[in-house]
Design a protein around this motif. Structure first.
Motif, PDB file in Angstrom:
ATOM      1  N   GLY A  87       0.786  -1.226   0.000  1.00 36.98           N
ATOM      2  CA  GLY A  87       0.000   0.000   0.000  1.00 36.98           C
ATOM      3  C   GLY A  87       0.816   1.272   0.000  1.00 36.98           C
ATOM      4  N   ALA A  88       2.124   1.174  -0.068  1.00 40.30           N
ATOM      5  CA  ALA A  88       2.969   2.375  -0.019  1.00 40.30           C
ATOM      6  C   ALA A  88       2.608   3.362  -1.124  1.00 40.30           C
ATOM      7  CB  ALA A  88       4.443   1.986  -0.104  1.00 40.30           C
ATOM      8  N   VAL A  89       2.176   2.852  -2.272  1.00 39.04           N
ATOM      9  CA  VAL A  89       1.861   3.730  -3.401  1.00 39.04           C
ATOM     10  C   VAL A  89       0.569   4.519  -3.205  1.00 39.04           C
ATOM     11  CG1 VAL A  89       3.137   2.347  -5.082  1.00 39.04           C
ATOM     12  CG2 VAL A  89       0.694   1.900  -4.700  1.00 39.04           C
ATOM     13  N   THR A  90      -0.161   4.270  -2.138  1.00 40.88           N
ATOM     14  CA  THR A  90      -1.367   5.063  -1.882  1.00 40.88           C
ATOM     15  C   THR A  90      -1.010   6.456  -1.386  1.00 40.88           C
ATOM     16  OG1 THR A  90      -1.633   4.211   0.383  1.00 40.88           O
ATOM     17  CG2 THR A  90      -2.765   3.000  -1.404  1.00 40.88           C
ATOM     18  N   SER A  91       0.222   6.682  -0.999  1.00 41.48           N
ATOM     19  CA  SER A  91       0.689   8.005  -0.582  1.00 41.48           C
ATOM     20  C   SER A  91       1.154   8.798  -1.800  1.00 41.48           C
ATOM     21  CB  SER A  91       1.856   7.847   0.398  1.00 41.48           C
ATOM     22  OG  SER A  91       2.633   9.031   0.458  1.00 41.48           O
ATOM     23  N   ALA A  92       0.583   9.978  -1.985  1.00 42.59           N
ATOM     24  CA  ALA A  92       0.987  10.846  -3.100  1.00 42.59           C
ATOM     25  C   ALA A  92       2.460  11.233  -2.965  1.00 42.59           C
ATOM     26  CB  ALA A  92       0.111  12.090  -3.153  1.00 42.59           C
ATOM     27  N   HIS A  93       2.915  11.458  -1.741  1.00 49.61           N
ATOM     28  CA  HIS A  93       4.315  11.820  -1.519  1.00 49.61           C
ATOM     29  C   HIS A  93       5.237  10.674  -1.951  1.00 49.61           C
ATOM     30  CE1 HIS A  93       7.815  13.713   0.264  1.00 49.61           C
ATOM     31  NE2 HIS A  93       8.040  12.612   0.970  1.00 49.61           N
ATOM     32  N   THR A  94       4.889   9.458  -1.566  1.00 53.88           N
ATOM     33  CA  THR A  94       5.689   8.298  -1.945  1.00 53.88           C
ATOM     34  C   THR A  94       5.694   8.119  -3.462  1.00 53.88           C
ATOM     35  OG1 THR A  94       5.367   7.182   0.172  1.00 53.88           O
ATOM     36  CG2 THR A  94       5.889   5.784  -1.724  1.00 53.88           C
ATOM     37  N   ARG A  95       4.537   8.275  -4.094  1.00 50.80           N
ATOM     38  CA  ARG A  95       4.486   8.158  -5.553  1.00 50.80           C
ATOM     39  C   ARG A  95       5.391   9.197  -6.210  1.00 50.80           C
ATOM     40  NH1 ARG A  95      -0.884   7.859  -4.533  1.00 50.80           N
ATOM     41  NH2 ARG A  95      -1.398   9.757  -5.716  1.00 50.80           N
ATOM     42  N   ALA A  96       5.376  10.421  -5.705  1.00 49.59           N
ATOM     43  CA  ALA A  96       6.235  11.470  -6.274  1.00 49.59           C
ATOM     44  C   ALA A  96       7.707  11.095  -6.136  1.00 49.59           C
ATOM     45  CB  ALA A  96       5.953  12.807  -5.606  1.00 49.59           C
ATOM     46  N   LEU A  97       8.087  10.530  -5.002  1.00 43.22           N
ATOM     47  CA  LEU A  97       9.474  10.098  -4.804  1.00 43.22           C
ATOM     48  C   LEU A  97       9.845   8.982  -5.782  1.00 43.22           C
ATOM     49  CD1 LEU A  97       9.735  10.001  -0.897  1.00 43.22           C
ATOM     50  CD2 LEU A  97      10.788  11.674  -2.450  1.00 43.22           C
ATOM     51  N   LEU A  98       8.935   8.046  -5.989  1.00 39.87           N
ATOM     52  CA  LEU A  98       9.204   6.926  -6.897  1.00 39.87           C
ATOM     53  C   LEU A  98       9.273   7.385  -8.353  1.00 39.87           C
ATOM     54  CD1 LEU A  98       6.946   4.231  -5.214  1.00 39.87           C
ATOM     55  CD2 LEU A  98       9.453   4.277  -5.252  1.00 39.87           C
ATOM     56  N   VAL A  99       8.395   8.281  -8.742  1.00 39.71           N
ATOM     57  CA  VAL A  99       8.435   8.825 -10.105  1.00 39.71           C
ATOM     58  C   VAL A  99       9.755   9.564 -10.319  1.00 39.71           C
ATOM     59  CG1 VAL A  99       7.388  10.530 -11.654  1.00 39.71           C
ATOM     60  CG2 VAL A  99       5.939   8.885 -10.446  1.00 39.71           C
ATOM     61  N   ALA A 100      10.166  10.354  -9.341  1.00 42.73           N
ATOM     62  CA  ALA A 100      11.442  11.074  -9.440  1.00 42.73           C
ATOM     63  C   ALA A 100      12.610  10.101  -9.519  1.00 42.73           C
ATOM     64  CB  ALA A 100      11.610  12.022  -8.252  1.00 42.73           C
ATOM     65  N   HIS A 101      12.536   9.028  -8.755  1.00 48.29           N
ATOM     66  CA  HIS A 101      13.588   8.004  -8.783  1.00 48.29           C
ATOM     67  C   HIS A 101      13.705   7.403 -10.182  1.00 48.29           C
ATOM     68  CE1 HIS A 101      16.209   4.847  -7.255  1.00 48.29           C
ATOM     69  NE2 HIS A 101      15.447   3.962  -7.839  1.00 48.29           N
ATOM     70  N   GLY A 102      12.567   7.075 -10.779  1.00 47.75           N
ATOM     71  CA  GLY A 102      12.562   6.528 -12.136  1.00 47.75           C
ATOM     72  C   GLY A 102      13.046   7.544 -13.156  1.00 47.75           C
ATOM     73  N   ALA A 103      12.629   8.793 -13.009  1.00 49.52           N
ATOM     74  CA  ALA A 103      13.036   9.843 -13.944  1.00 49.52           C
ATOM     75  C   ALA A 103      14.540  10.108 -13.880  1.00 49.52           C
ATOM     76  CB  ALA A 103      12.269  11.131 -13.655  1.00 49.52           C
ATOM     77  N   ALA A 104      15.129   9.840 -12.721  1.00 54.86           N
ATOM     78  CA  ALA A 104      16.569  10.035 -12.547  1.00 54.86           C
ATOM     79  C   ALA A 104      17.375   8.816 -12.995  1.00 54.86           C
ATOM     80  CB  ALA A 104      16.881  10.356 -11.084  1.00 54.86           C
ATOM     81  N   GLY A 105      16.701   7.843 -13.605  1.00 51.51           N
ATOM     82  CA  GLY A 105      17.394   6.666 -14.109  1.00 51.51           C
ATOM     83  C   GLY A 105      17.284   5.444 -13.222  1.00 51.51           C
ATOM     84  N   GLY A 106      16.572   5.561 -12.104  1.00 54.21           N
ATOM     85  CA  GLY A 106      16.387   4.418 -11.216  1.00 54.21           C
ATOM     86  C   GLY A 106      15.383   3.435 -11.790  1.00 54.21           C
TER      87      GLY A 106
ATOM     88  N   ALA B  79      16.476  -6.009 -17.640  1.00 54.10           N
ATOM     89  CA  ALA B  79      16.018  -4.624 -17.762  1.00 54.10           C
ATOM     90  C   ALA B  79      16.921  -3.609 -17.062  1.00 54.10           C
ATOM     91  CB  ALA B  79      14.604  -4.503 -17.211  1.00 54.10           C
ATOM     92  N   LEU B  80      17.825  -4.098 -16.215  1.00 57.95           N
ATOM     93  CA  LEU B  80      18.691  -3.179 -15.471  1.00 57.95           C
ATOM     94  C   LEU B  80      19.775  -2.593 -16.361  1.00 57.95           C
ATOM     95  CD1 LEU B  80      19.286  -5.069 -12.100  1.00 57.95           C
ATOM     96  CD2 LEU B  80      17.714  -3.170 -12.569  1.00 57.95           C
ATOM     97  N   PRO B  81      20.075  -1.314 -16.130  1.00 56.25           N
ATOM     98  CA  PRO B  81      21.250  -0.758 -16.814  1.00 56.25           C
ATOM     99  C   PRO B  81      22.498  -1.490 -16.307  1.00 56.25           C
ATOM    100  CG  PRO B  81      20.324   0.822 -15.250  1.00 56.25           C
ATOM    101  CD  PRO B  81      19.420  -0.380 -15.259  1.00 56.25           C
TER     102      PRO B  81
END
Length: 183
Positions: free
Chosen positions: A87-106, A175-177
Motif C-alpha cells: 500500500g505504499a503507493v497510496t501516498s501521493a508523496h511516496t508516488r512522487a518520490l518513486l516517479v522522481a527516482h525513475g526519472a533520474a534513471g532508477g 532490464a537493469l542498466p
C-alpha cells in the motif's frame, strides 16, 4: 557489483501483497551482490511491533504515516534492492518520490499478480491485516484500485502469478542498466 553507499536504491520493487516482492527481492539482491531492505521491516523496527499489531492498535492512518517516512528514508539511504509494502503507493508523496527516482534513471519494478495466484499465496494469513475478514474480496479490490498507482510509478511491469522466481529474476536483470557503469 555493489553500489556505493549513499547512492539511490539500485532497484525498487512495488506491487500488491503476495506478488513476490520479498522472494524476488532477496534473490535479486543475492544475484547482484548487494543488500535487500523491506520498508515494512523498517516500520516494525521503528514502532517496536508488527505491522499487523500496528493496524489493530494504532490504525491504518498511523501505519501509513510511518510507512511514508520509512520509504523516503530508505530511498535516500539504501543502495541495494528495496521492497515497499503493497500500500505504499497510496501516498501521493511516496508516488512522487518513486516517479522522481525513475526519472533520474532508477528502476522501479511493478511485480503484478493475478487474483487467483495472490489468493493462493496469501491464504488466510494473519500477517496481512489489510486483507481483513474476506481476503479474496480485499485482494480483488486492492488489485483493481492500486493498479493505476503501481503503473504511475513503475519503469518496468512484470507478471509474477504462475511464473517461477528465476524467470521473473531474469526479466528484472535484463532490464537493469549495466550495474557499475553509472553508479
Amino acid at each position: 557489483m555493489t553500489a556505493p553507499e549513499g547512492a539511490a536504491a539500485l532497484v525498487v520493487l512495488v506491487g500488491p501483497p503476495a506478488s513476490g516482492k520479498t522472494t524476488v527481492g532477496t534473490a535479486l539482491a543475492a544475484e547482484l551482490g548487494t543488500s535487500f531492505r523491506d520498508t515494512d521491516h523498517d516500520v516494525e523496527a521503528e514502532a517496536g511491533t508488527s505491522v499487523a499489531d500496528l493496524f489493530v492498535t494504532e490504525g491504518e492512518a498511523h501505519f501509513r504515516a510511518l510507512e511514508e517516512r520509512a520509504v523516503a528514508r530508505a530511498l535516500a539511504e539504501h543502495s541495494g534492492v528495496l521492497a515497499l509494502g503493497g500500500g505504499a503507493v497510496t501516498s501521493a508523496h511516496t508516488r512522487a518520490l518513486l516517479v522522481a527516482h525513475g526519472a533520474a534513471g532508477g528502476t522501479v519494478v511493478w511485480l503484478d499478480v493475478d487474483l487467483a495466484s495472490a489468493a493462493k499465496r496469501v491464504g488466510l494469513s494473519r500477517d496481512r491485516p489489510i486483507l481483513g475478514v474476506n481476503p479474496r474480496q480485499m485482494l480483488r479490490q486492492m488489485l483493481e484500485t492500486r493498479a493505476p498507482l503501481y503503473g504511475e510509478v513503475s519503469t518496468l511491469h512484470l507478471q509474477t502469478g504462475s511464473r517461477p522466481v528465476r524467470d521473473v529474476l531474469a526479466d528484472v536483470l535484463a532490464a537493469l542498466p549495466a550495474v557499475g557503469s553509472s553508479r
